[in-house]
Motif scaffolding. Structure first.
Motif, PDB file in Angstrom:
ATOM      1  N   ILE A 100       1.038  -0.763  -0.424  1.00 17.06           N
ATOM      2  CA  ILE A 100      -0.048  -0.045   0.383  1.00 17.06           C
ATOM      3  C   ILE A 100       1.049   1.590  -0.213  1.00 17.06           C
ATOM      4  O   ILE A 100       1.557   1.151   0.644  1.00 17.06           O
ATOM      5  CB  ILE A 100      -1.016   0.218   1.383  1.00 17.06           C
ATOM      6  N   ASP A 101       0.196   1.669  -0.698  1.00 24.01           N
ATOM      7  CA  ASP A 101       1.427   3.681  -0.522  1.00 24.01           C
ATOM      8  C   ASP A 101       0.733   4.088   0.714  1.00 24.01           C
ATOM      9  O   ASP A 101      -0.123   3.895   1.430  1.00 24.01           O
ATOM     10  CB  ASP A 101       0.790   4.531  -1.901  1.00 24.01           C
ATOM     11  N   ALA A 102       1.939   4.548   0.975  1.00 23.04           N
ATOM     12  CA  ALA A 102       2.370   5.093   2.247  1.00 23.04           C
ATOM     13  C   ALA A 102       1.361   6.746   2.661  1.00 23.04           C
ATOM     14  O   ALA A 102       0.780   7.480   3.825  1.00 23.04           O
ATOM     15  CB  ALA A 102       3.308   5.667   3.100  1.00 23.04           C
ATOM     16  N   ASP A 103       0.716   7.645   1.058  1.00 22.35           N
ATOM     17  CA  ASP A 103       0.147   8.550   1.033  1.00 22.35           C
ATOM     18  C   ASP A 103      -0.848   8.607   1.195  1.00 22.35           C
ATOM     19  O   ASP A 103      -1.598   9.703   1.164  1.00 22.35           O
ATOM     20  CB  ASP A 103       0.780   9.432   0.093  1.00 22.35           C
ATOM     21  N   LEU A 104      -2.005   7.292   1.569  1.00 23.37           N
ATOM     22  CA  LEU A 104      -3.359   7.240   1.778  1.00 23.37           C
ATOM     23  C   LEU A 104      -4.137   7.511   0.075  1.00 23.37           C
ATOM     24  O   LEU A 104      -5.039   7.627   0.849  1.00 23.37           O
ATOM     25  CB  LEU A 104      -3.669   8.081   3.340  1.00 23.37           C
ATOM     26  N   GLN A 105      -4.040   8.023  -0.877  1.00 22.02           N
ATOM     27  CA  GLN A 105      -4.212   7.327  -2.167  1.00 22.02           C
ATOM     28  C   GLN A 105      -4.914   6.190  -2.438  1.00 22.02           C
ATOM     29  O   GLN A 105      -5.818   5.664  -2.834  1.00 22.02           O
ATOM     30  CB  GLN A 105      -2.350   7.691  -2.924  1.00 22.02           C
ATOM     31  N   ASP A 106      -4.252   5.070  -1.741  1.00 19.13           N
ATOM     32  CA  ASP A 106      -4.717   3.744  -1.379  1.00 19.13           C
ATOM     33  C   ASP A 106      -5.773   3.443  -0.042  1.00 19.13           C
ATOM     34  O   ASP A 106      -4.617   3.356   0.408  1.00 19.13           O
ATOM     35  CB  ASP A 106      -3.771   2.747  -1.616  1.00 19.13           C
ATOM     36  N   VAL A 203     -11.845   3.724  -5.687  1.00 25.52           N
ATOM     37  CA  VAL A 203     -11.348   5.177  -5.469  1.00 25.52           C
ATOM     38  C   VAL A 203      -9.992   5.406  -5.054  1.00 25.52           C
ATOM     39  O   VAL A 203     -10.214   5.408  -4.255  1.00 25.52           O
ATOM     40  CB  VAL A 203     -12.801   6.040  -5.241  1.00 25.52           C
ATOM     41  N   ARG A 204      -9.325   5.740  -5.976  1.00 26.26           N
ATOM     42  CA  ARG A 204      -8.060   6.390  -5.609  1.00 26.26           C
ATOM     43  C   ARG A 204      -8.169   7.891  -4.733  1.00 26.26           C
ATOM     44  O   ARG A 204      -8.507   8.221  -5.792  1.00 26.26           O
ATOM     45  CB  ARG A 204      -6.408   6.293  -6.632  1.00 26.26           C
ATOM     46  N   GLU A 205      -7.539   7.744  -3.930  1.00 29.21           N
ATOM     47  CA  GLU A 205      -7.830   9.220  -2.973  1.00 29.21           C
ATOM     48  C   GLU A 205      -6.425  10.467  -2.872  1.00 29.21           C
ATOM     49  O   GLU A 205      -6.013   9.602  -4.064  1.00 29.21           O
ATOM     50  CB  GLU A 205      -7.933   9.246  -1.530  1.00 29.21           C
ATOM     51  N   GLU A 206      -6.530  11.083  -3.204  1.00 26.69           N
ATOM     52  CA  GLU A 206      -5.872  12.550  -2.764  1.00 26.69           C
ATOM     53  C   GLU A 206      -4.484  12.212  -1.564  1.00 26.69           C
ATOM     54  O   GLU A 206      -5.283  11.465  -0.964  1.00 26.69           O
ATOM     55  CB  GLU A 206      -6.717  13.441  -2.542  1.00 26.69           C
ATOM     56  N   ARG A 207      -3.639  11.746  -2.410  1.00 23.89           N
ATOM     57  CA  ARG A 207      -2.641  12.452  -1.325  1.00 23.89           C
ATOM     58  C   ARG A 207      -2.779  13.095  -0.541  1.00 23.89           C
ATOM     59  O   ARG A 207      -3.733  14.333   0.211  1.00 23.89           O
ATOM     60  CB  ARG A 207      -1.175  13.421  -2.051  1.00 23.89           C
ATOM     61  N   TYR A 208      -3.100  12.764   0.945  1.00 22.25           N
ATOM     62  CA  TYR A 208      -3.356  12.771   2.260  1.00 22.25           C
ATOM     63  C   TYR A 208      -2.487  13.835   3.104  1.00 22.25           C
ATOM     64  O   TYR A 208      -3.149  15.317   3.139  1.00 22.25           O
ATOM     65  CB  TYR A 208      -3.593  11.613   3.270  1.00 22.25           C
TER      66      TYR A 208
HETATM   67 MG    MG Z   1       0.894   8.766  -4.262  1.00 16.72          MG
END
Ligand code: MG
Ligand code: UDP
Length: 329
Positions: A100-106, A203-208
């Protein structure tokens, strides 16, 4: 939320690569813990510090103190996103590993669906982006172009609109761990290993918080790694082009002879010569460059360097020798 002593082998490992994500880590931990505790599976969160120079590592230590299920692999420098994922898989102990990406896009909440499919018997469950929020038009356009291209010229069917967000069964993880290539395109490699695969939409979110760690330069490198590790097509291009131009020149020779015999002076003059020579020179240099792209990668492989150097690993004391682990092949 401190927990009692963590079981050495959790059922599920969450692996997140981290490069300067100080603003995100506490929220990442909170959301992962929330989802996983609700699932009721035993779990660990393997944070791979890819040479961050902000407070990321410090925060990781704080999280580990607070909850020993948070484990840390810290590189000696920045080795890149795909290598960080690889290290995470080398250290992860779970029966299933989730990247999982750390940036909470996932969004960690999708993990529940990945695990559900895994419980149904699938061994690779990738998350498919049905919508991408907060990405530039340029990124969306280049990404779609790239995936169409790679679909055409490679033998592996990488599902459209997937990233590295996916669940891998222990079987798939062990297979991937035997692939020690340096220029890694994990989303292709995890298709290559086979096994029962399926997708789950999200749904892929925006970077947190913070900003992307993938500037254009890195994106181009990544795209080239993807293409070169699964296709010879660029190398064959020189052959196709060679045949095409040779064919064309035979036609040109015949036309020139014909024109000469009929007394025309149509092809006299420097311009036509210059244009032809420059054109061919360009094509030859491009072909050389393409060979260079492959040659450089071959050189990186034959050097047989380790994929990464670990500065410290925290929370893996029960696992034995770390060197052995990274030398999985
Ligand atoms: Mg990202
Ligand atoms: N990342 C990393 N090393 C790098 C670049 C990125 O570990 O050299 C991590 C980053 O911290 C994030 C993930 O890889 O968790 C994806 O990066 P990013 O979100 O910047 O890429 P984007 O989503 O913009 O494509």
């Amino acid at each position: 939320m401190p927990s009692s002593s963590p079981s050495p082998r959790p059922t599920i490992s969450i692996v997140a690569p981290v490069y300067n994500e100080e603003a995100i880590l506490p929220e990442l931990y909170r959301r992962v813990a929330e989802t996983m505790d609700a699932l009721g599976e035993s779990w660990e969160l393997v944070l791979v510090n890819d040479g961050s120079y902000d407070r990321s590592l410090e925060i990781m230590h704080e999280l580990h103190e607070q909850d020993p299920r948070v484990r840390i692999v810290s590189f000696s420098r920045n080795f890149g996103h795909q290598i960080a994922i690889t290290a995470g898989m080398d250290y992860a102990q779970g029966d299933a590993v989730i990247i999982i990406d750390a940036d909470l896009q996932d969004p960690p909440s999708v993990i529940a669906e990945l695990v559900k499919k895994w419980r149904e018997g699938y061994e690779v469950v990738y998350a498919v982006r049905k919508e991408r929020k907060g990405e530039s038009k340029f990124k969306l356009w280049t990404a779609s172009l790239f995936y169409r291209l790679i679909d055409k010229i490679t033998g592996v069917n990488i599902p459209r609109d997937t990233g590295d967000f996916r669940l891998l069964d222990r079987k798939a993880v062990n297979a991937l761990r035997r692939m020690r290539e340096h220029h890694r395109f994990m989303r292709g490699m995890s298709v290559w290993v086979g096994f029962k695969q399926t997708g789950v939409e999200y749904v892929r979110e925006e970077r947190y918080a913070g900003e992307t760690k993938y500037p254009l330069r890195k994106m181009i490198r990544f795209a080239l790694d993807g293409i070169t590790s699964f296709s010879y097509f660029p190398l064959q291009l020189a052959t196709y082009m060679g045949f095409f131009i040779a064919g064309l020149s035979v036609v040109a020779i015949l036309i020139t002879i014909g024109l000469r015999l009929s007394g025309s002076r149509a092809f006299y003059g420097q311009a036509s010569t210059l244009v032809t020579v420059l054109f061919l020179g360009g094509i030859q240099l491009i072909s050389l460059g393409i060979i260079g792209e492959y040659l450089g990668r071959i050189y990186d492989e034959v050097k047989h360097r380790p994929l990464y150097i670990v500065d410290e690993a925290v929370g893996f004391e029960h696992m034995g020798d770390a060197d052995e682990r990274s030398e999985a092949a």
